[in-house]
Design a protein around this motif. Structure first.
Motif, PDB file in Angstrom:
ATOM      1  N   GLY A  56      32.731  16.966  70.421  1.00 55.66           N
ATOM      2  CA  GLY A  56      32.607  18.410  70.255  1.00 55.66           C
ATOM      3  C   GLY A  56      33.390  18.956  69.087  1.00 55.66           C
ATOM      4  N   ARG A  57      34.044  18.093  68.321  1.00 58.57           N
ATOM      5  CA  ARG A  57      34.801  18.511  67.129  1.00 58.57           C
ATOM      6  C   ARG A  57      33.981  18.148  65.903  1.00 58.57           C
ATOM      7  N   TRP A  58      33.325  19.136  65.333  1.00 59.38           N
ATOM      8  CA  TRP A  58      32.441  18.904  64.198  1.00 59.38           C
ATOM      9  C   TRP A  58      32.865  19.799  63.035  1.00 59.38           C
ATOM     10  N   MET A  59      32.397  19.439  61.862  1.00 54.26           N
ATOM     11  CA  MET A  59      32.602  20.299  60.703  1.00 54.26           C
ATOM     12  C   MET A  59      31.418  21.252  60.597  1.00 54.26           C
ATOM     13  N   GLY A  60      31.694  22.557  60.552  1.00 54.57           N
ATOM     14  CA  GLY A  60      30.629  23.537  60.414  1.00 54.57           C
ATOM     15  C   GLY A  60      30.310  23.822  58.965  1.00 54.57           C
ATOM     16  N   SER A  61      29.366  24.742  58.736  1.00 54.89           N
ATOM     17  CA  SER A  61      28.984  25.081  57.367  1.00 54.89           C
ATOM     18  C   SER A  61      30.088  25.834  56.647  1.00 54.89           C
ATOM     19  N   ASP A  62      30.918  26.587  57.395  1.00 51.58           N
ATOM     20  CA  ASP A  62      32.005  27.353  56.784  1.00 51.58           C
ATOM     21  C   ASP A  62      33.381  26.843  57.188  1.00 51.58           C
ATOM     22  N   ALA A  63      33.515  26.433  58.460  1.00 56.32           N
ATOM     23  CA  ALA A  63      34.808  26.034  59.016  1.00 56.32           C
ATOM     24  C   ALA A  63      34.544  25.040  60.130  1.00 56.32           C
ATOM     25  N   PRO A  64      35.604  24.382  60.632  1.00 56.63           N
ATOM     26  CA  PRO A  64      35.383  23.454  61.747  1.00 56.63           C
ATOM     27  C   PRO A  64      34.637  24.121  62.897  1.00 56.63           C
ATOM     28  N   LEU A  65      33.653  23.414  63.416  1.00 50.68           N
ATOM     29  CA  LEU A  65      32.829  23.907  64.512  1.00 50.68           C
ATOM     30  C   LEU A  65      33.319  23.250  65.789  1.00 50.68           C
ATOM     31  N   LYS A  66      33.774  24.052  66.733  1.00 47.29           N
ATOM     32  CA  LYS A  66      34.350  23.510  67.965  1.00 47.29           C
ATOM     33  C   LYS A  66      33.459  23.893  69.139  1.00 47.29           C
ATOM     34  N   MET A  67      33.023  22.872  69.867  1.00 42.96           N
ATOM     35  CA  MET A  67      32.140  23.079  71.000  1.00 42.96           C
ATOM     36  C   MET A  67      32.784  22.551  72.269  1.00 42.96           C
ATOM     37  N   ASN A  68      32.634  23.312  73.322  1.00 46.56           N
ATOM     38  CA  ASN A  68      33.067  22.865  74.639  1.00 46.56           C
ATOM     39  C   ASN A  68      31.877  22.189  75.309  1.00 46.56           C
ATOM     40  N   LEU A  69      31.766  20.874  75.118  1.00 42.59           N
ATOM     41  CA  LEU A  69      30.651  20.133  75.705  1.00 42.59           C
ATOM     42  C   LEU A  69      30.875  19.876  77.194  1.00 42.59           C
ATOM     43  N   ALA A  70      32.017  20.319  77.703  1.00 43.35           N
ATOM     44  CA  ALA A  70      32.270  20.275  79.144  1.00 43.35           C
ATOM     45  C   ALA A  70      31.938  21.616  79.794  1.00 43.35           C
ATOM     46  N   HIS A  71      31.210  22.466  79.075  1.00 41.91           N
ATOM     47  CA  HIS A  71      30.807  23.768  79.618  1.00 41.91           C
ATOM     48  C   HIS A  71      30.124  23.618  80.969  1.00 41.91           C
ATOM     49  N   SER A  72      29.331  22.572  81.112  1.00 39.50           N
ATOM     50  CA  SER A  72      28.639  22.297  82.366  1.00 39.50           C
ATOM     51  C   SER A  72      28.394  20.798  82.448  1.00 39.50           C
ATOM     52  N   THR A  73      28.362  20.254  83.643  1.00 37.59           N
ATOM     53  CA  THR A  73      28.115  18.822  83.810  1.00 37.59           C
ATOM     54  C   THR A  73      26.739  18.469  83.266  1.00 37.59           C
ATOM     55  N   PRO A  74      26.638  17.477  82.380  1.00 40.75           N
ATOM     56  CA  PRO A  74      25.327  17.092  81.849  1.00 40.75           C
ATOM     57  C   PRO A  74      24.395  16.625  82.960  1.00 40.75           C
ATOM     58  N   TRP A  75      23.104  16.830  82.763  1.00 44.42           N
ATOM     59  CA  TRP A  75      22.101  16.359  83.709  1.00 44.42           C
ATOM     60  C   TRP A  75      21.560  15.013  83.233  1.00 44.42           C
ATOM     61  N   ASP A  76      21.607  14.027  84.084  1.00 49.26           N
ATOM     62  CA  ASP A  76      21.070  12.694  83.799  1.00 49.26           C
ATOM     63  C   ASP A  76      19.712  12.585  84.484  1.00 49.26           C
ATOM     64  N   LEU A  77      18.633  12.601  83.702  1.00 42.39           N
ATOM     65  CA  LEU A  77      17.275  12.590  84.255  1.00 42.39           C
ATOM     66  C   LEU A  77      16.689  11.187  84.342  1.00 42.39           C
ATOM     67  N   GLU A  78      17.463  10.183  83.944  1.00 44.84           N
ATOM     68  CA  GLU A  78      16.931   8.814  83.901  1.00 44.84           C
ATOM     69  C   GLU A  78      16.484   8.300  85.268  1.00 44.84           C
ATOM     70  N   PRO A  79      17.158   8.631  86.401  1.00 42.32           N
ATOM     71  CA  PRO A  79      16.731   8.079  87.688  1.00 42.32           C
ATOM     72  C   PRO A  79      15.422   8.653  88.225  1.00 42.32           C
ATOM     73  N   LEU A  80      14.890   9.732  87.633  1.00 46.03           N
ATOM     74  CA  LEU A  80      13.637  10.300  88.122  1.00 46.03           C
ATOM     75  C   LEU A  80      12.507   9.287  87.993  1.00 46.03           C
ATOM     76  N   GLU A  81      11.656   9.228  88.988  1.00 47.38           N
ATOM     77  CA  GLU A  81      10.512   8.317  88.977  1.00 47.38           C
ATOM     78  C   GLU A  81       9.255   9.044  89.446  1.00 47.38           C
ATOM     79  N   PRO A  82       8.132   8.916  88.697  1.00 46.75           N
ATOM     80  CA  PRO A  82       7.993   8.120  87.474  1.00 46.75           C
ATOM     81  C   PRO A  82       8.628   8.826  86.280  1.00 46.75           C
ATOM     82  N   ASN A  83       9.326   8.070  85.475  1.00 45.55           N
ATOM     83  CA  ASN A  83      10.048   8.634  84.339  1.00 45.55           C
ATOM     84  C   ASN A  83       9.185   8.490  83.086  1.00 45.55           C
ATOM     85  N   ASN A  84       8.102   9.278  83.045  1.00 50.28           N
ATOM     86  CA  ASN A  84       7.149   9.156  81.939  1.00 50.28           C
ATOM     87  C   ASN A  84       6.867  10.494  81.277  1.00 50.28           C
ATOM     88  N   PHE A  85       7.717  11.496  81.510  1.00 54.73           N
ATOM     89  CA  PHE A  85       7.470  12.813  80.933  1.00 54.73           C
ATOM     90  C   PHE A  85       7.995  12.919  79.507  1.00 54.73           C
TER      91      PHE A  85
END
Length: 665
Positions: A323-352
């Motif tokens: 989440g620590r990136w360089m932005g176009s003007d200044a360092p870009l800081k992101m809180n990637l812990a804003h919400s728990t990521p969703w893991d869709l891999e276990p869905l079956e059938p996983n063909n979407f």
């Protein structure tokens, strides 16, 4: 509805080329409900809206809130026009998304008294702003767009006040373009479009430039180009509260050369990739997430995007996940812990989607937070109300661990195959000239368009010196423990020294180093390739020095020690021993020099084992047909170097050597 029409109107190969994949309604609705917590006040932007799935979900979400707040239809329509915005680079997608926007909003539109004429806020535009910079507009009365590739560095200039009225701007520019194409009065077109006098005066230099471009034969793209570039600039200055969507899912090596170079330049600027060895296979999705958060997201705003599953745990995403990136003007800081990521891999059938997916949420904050190692796994049938969600901890790779990692090289990029691989052709006379062979392009090997149907009459039944003929190992050349047939290819390898480059241009081979026959053939091949690609064919053939490395190894190695393990880059783990130094390895394979046959069998025994596949699977990205990209993850396991004094290593090598013995009869 529009999504089905979109998929039927736009051919699958074109959608795949653009990395466009339809997002199921159930996923778009779930993401909007999760990310948009106050739909009546938050502005929502889908920067790659496709046929409008996220826009429809956002509109429905806002309509529910408007009904609860007892807003009038006119008030609701005002909220919709301000708060639900889409951008896409594909004209057909934009038309369909506009239709979906109107259909989803039809009750508010129909019931709004004295409603003004308007176009839905869905725009044809390049969200990544590959050509112009948003910061160039800040505080300016005019917006300027450079004329790409113009040696005079001319610019198209537009009043900011007009750009901020997109319906009028688009209509005016279409009228202007139509008048210029027919040698009409472009200034009258502005009058007919209802443009005020002060804005018409400000536009006169731009009209003169557009007329000049028409005279130069370049006007046919400018109506599209102006509308494609300008609207994202305004959105960047205004900023939004939620950026949401499904970014393009293509890799850098699937983009056209010049665009790919610009994309890589942006990625380097943001500092989001870990390492460069496999950088060309990195997904554009991470850059899209980063770039759109940088350009459009207000402080405290939320970015929610569908991402390839590999974003959760694979090594190439390690820097991006901080989440620590360089932005176009200044360092870009992101809180990637804003919400728990969703893991869709276990869905079956996983063909979407073409590969399993995840959803990542981030908020733009004053300090950064890394993506959590815990994910919310979705288990069950896609779209079902019975889907279970449970928190699980990911297994992440944190870099190479085996000492073999640094010894592995990818094979050479011998592509397009139709230009290189050959088969022997019938002789014209009774005998061939000494040291020559008559060849035609190989008929068995599959090829991709536009190369498969290429007219290659000029190199069909052609006589070339046989010293340019090499045996090449492809993916089809190996089975577990066995090296199968190789395929002949004509390569411009001038001597034992390898490729010889022009001193004045290190991207091109020195034609003087080639025989007259091969020189003529190579000139034809290069011309065919370079009509379609910016990179020279010679540089492509030796991309990242993958061919030169093999030639150098072959030139310097003791032939009695010329032992390699070659293994497949995809599919089931497959490895074989190659002790022929003359074989060239193509890039569907990886190769690694080893010291002895015993060590070679030891490594093959490991790669071909079921145990390895089970251990490496959690570290690998997954496709519809299972785990893939073995080559980038194999050596992340702590596989030790072969030790002839270690009993287990010796026994494994002996077992693999037995497996490599062909059965009798």
């Amino acid at each position: 509805m529009a999504s089905a029409l979109y998929q039927s109107v736009i051919p699958a190969p074109e959608r795949e080329h653009l990395g466009e994949y339809y997002t199921p309604d159930w996923l778009a609705e779930a993401m909007v409900r999760h990310a948009v917590t106050d739909p009546l006040t938050q502005r929502v932007l889908d920067p790659a809206c496709g046929s409008g799935s996220f826009l429809v979900a956002a509109i429905r979400h806002l309509l529910v809130a408007a009904d609860r707040a007892d807003l009038t239809p006119a008030e609701t329509l005002t909220k919709l026009r301000r708060n639900v915005i889409g951008v896409d680079v594909h004209p057909v997608a934009v038309h369909l998304a506009r239709s979906e926007w109107v259909l989803a909003s039809r009750d508010a539109i129909a019931d709004a008294a004295n409603r003004p004429e308007f176009a839905p806020p869905v725009y044809l535009g390049d969200s990544l702003q590959m050509i112009t910079r948003a910061e160039g507009m800040l505080g300016q009365v005019e917006a300027s767009i450079p004329v790409t590739g113009d040696p005079l560095r001319r610019e198209l200039r537009f009043p900011r006040s007009l750009i901020e009225r997109p319906e009028m701007f688009d209509a005016a520019m279409e009228r202007v373009a139509a008048q210029i194409r027919t040698d009409g009065d472009s200034r009258q077109a502005l009058v007919d479009a209802g443009i005020p006098e002060d804005e018409r005066l400000a536009l006169e230099p731009t009209l003169d430039l557009l007329n000049d471009l028409h005279t130069e034969g370049s006007d046919h793209i400018w109506s599209y180009y102006m509308r494609n570039v300008v609207r994202p600039l305004v959105l960047a200055e205004e900023s939004v509260d939620v950026v949401i969507g499904n970014p393009p899912w293509i890799t850098y090596n699937q983009t056209i050369d010049r665009l790919g170079a610009r994309l890589k330049q942006l990625s380097v600027g943001y500092g989001i990739w870990e390492g460069a060895q496999f950088a060309t296979n990195a997904d554009l999705a991470a850059l899209f997430f980063t770039r759109c958060a940088d350009l459009y997201l207000a402080p405290g705003g939320v970015c929610a995007m569908v991402m390839p599953h590999s974003a959760l745990a694979q090594g190439q995403y390690a820097k991006w996940r901080t989440g620590r990136w360089m932005g176009s003007d200044a360092p870009l800081k992101m809180n990637l812990a804003h919400s728990t990521p969703w893991d869709l891999e276990p869905l079956e059938p996983n063909n979407f989607f073409p590969v399993p997916a995840c959803v990542v949420y981030g908020s733009r904050m004053e300090s950064s937070s890394a993506l959590p190692s815990e994910v919310e796994q979705w288990i069950g049938e896609p779209g079902s109300v019975d889907v279970e969600r449970s928190v699980s901890r990911l297994v992440r790779d944190e870099g190479f661990q085996s000492p073999y990692a640094g010894r592995v090289r990818n094979g050479a990029t011998i592509f397009p195959r139709r230009l290189f691989f050959v088969e022997e052709a019938p002789l014209v006379g009774p005998v061939a000239a000494a040291g020559t062979i008559r060849v035609s392009p190989h008929r068995e090997l599959p090829g991709r368009e536009p190369w498969h149907s290429l007219d290659v009459a000029e190199i069909t039944q052609q006589t070339v010196e046989s010293n340019y003929l090499f045996d090449v190992a492809l993916g089809a050349s190996i089975a577990p423990y066995f090296r199968l047939r190789t395929f002949p290819a004509l390569l411009p390898i001038a001597s034992q020294e390898g490729l010889e480059w022009l001193p004045s241009d290190p991207t091109r081979l020195d034609p003087a180093s080639l025989s007259p026959r091969m020189r003529e053939r190579w000139a034809f091949l290069s011309d065919v390739w370079e009509q379609r690609r910016a990179m020279t064919l010679a540089r492509r053939l030796d991309y990242v020095h993958a061919l030169s490395a093999q030639l150098e190894w072959r030139r310097t190695i003791d032939r009695d020690l010329a032992i390699r393990v070659i293994y497949a880059s995809s599919g089931h783990p497959t490895a074989a021993v190659c002790d022929d130094p003359n074989v060239i390895v193509e890039n569907s394979l990886y190769w690694m020099p080893v010291g002895t046959h015993e060590e070679a069998h030891y490594v093959c025994g490991i790669i071909n084992s079921v145990a390895l596949r089970e251990l490496v699977a959690p570290l690998m990205p997954k496709g519809q047909f299972g785990v893939r990209h073995l080559h980038t993850h194999l050596w992340k396991l702590p596989i030790p170097s072969y030790d002839g004094g270690r009993t287990a290593d010796v026994e494994l090598a002996q077992a693999a050597a037995e497996a490599a013995k062909r059965p009798r009869g």
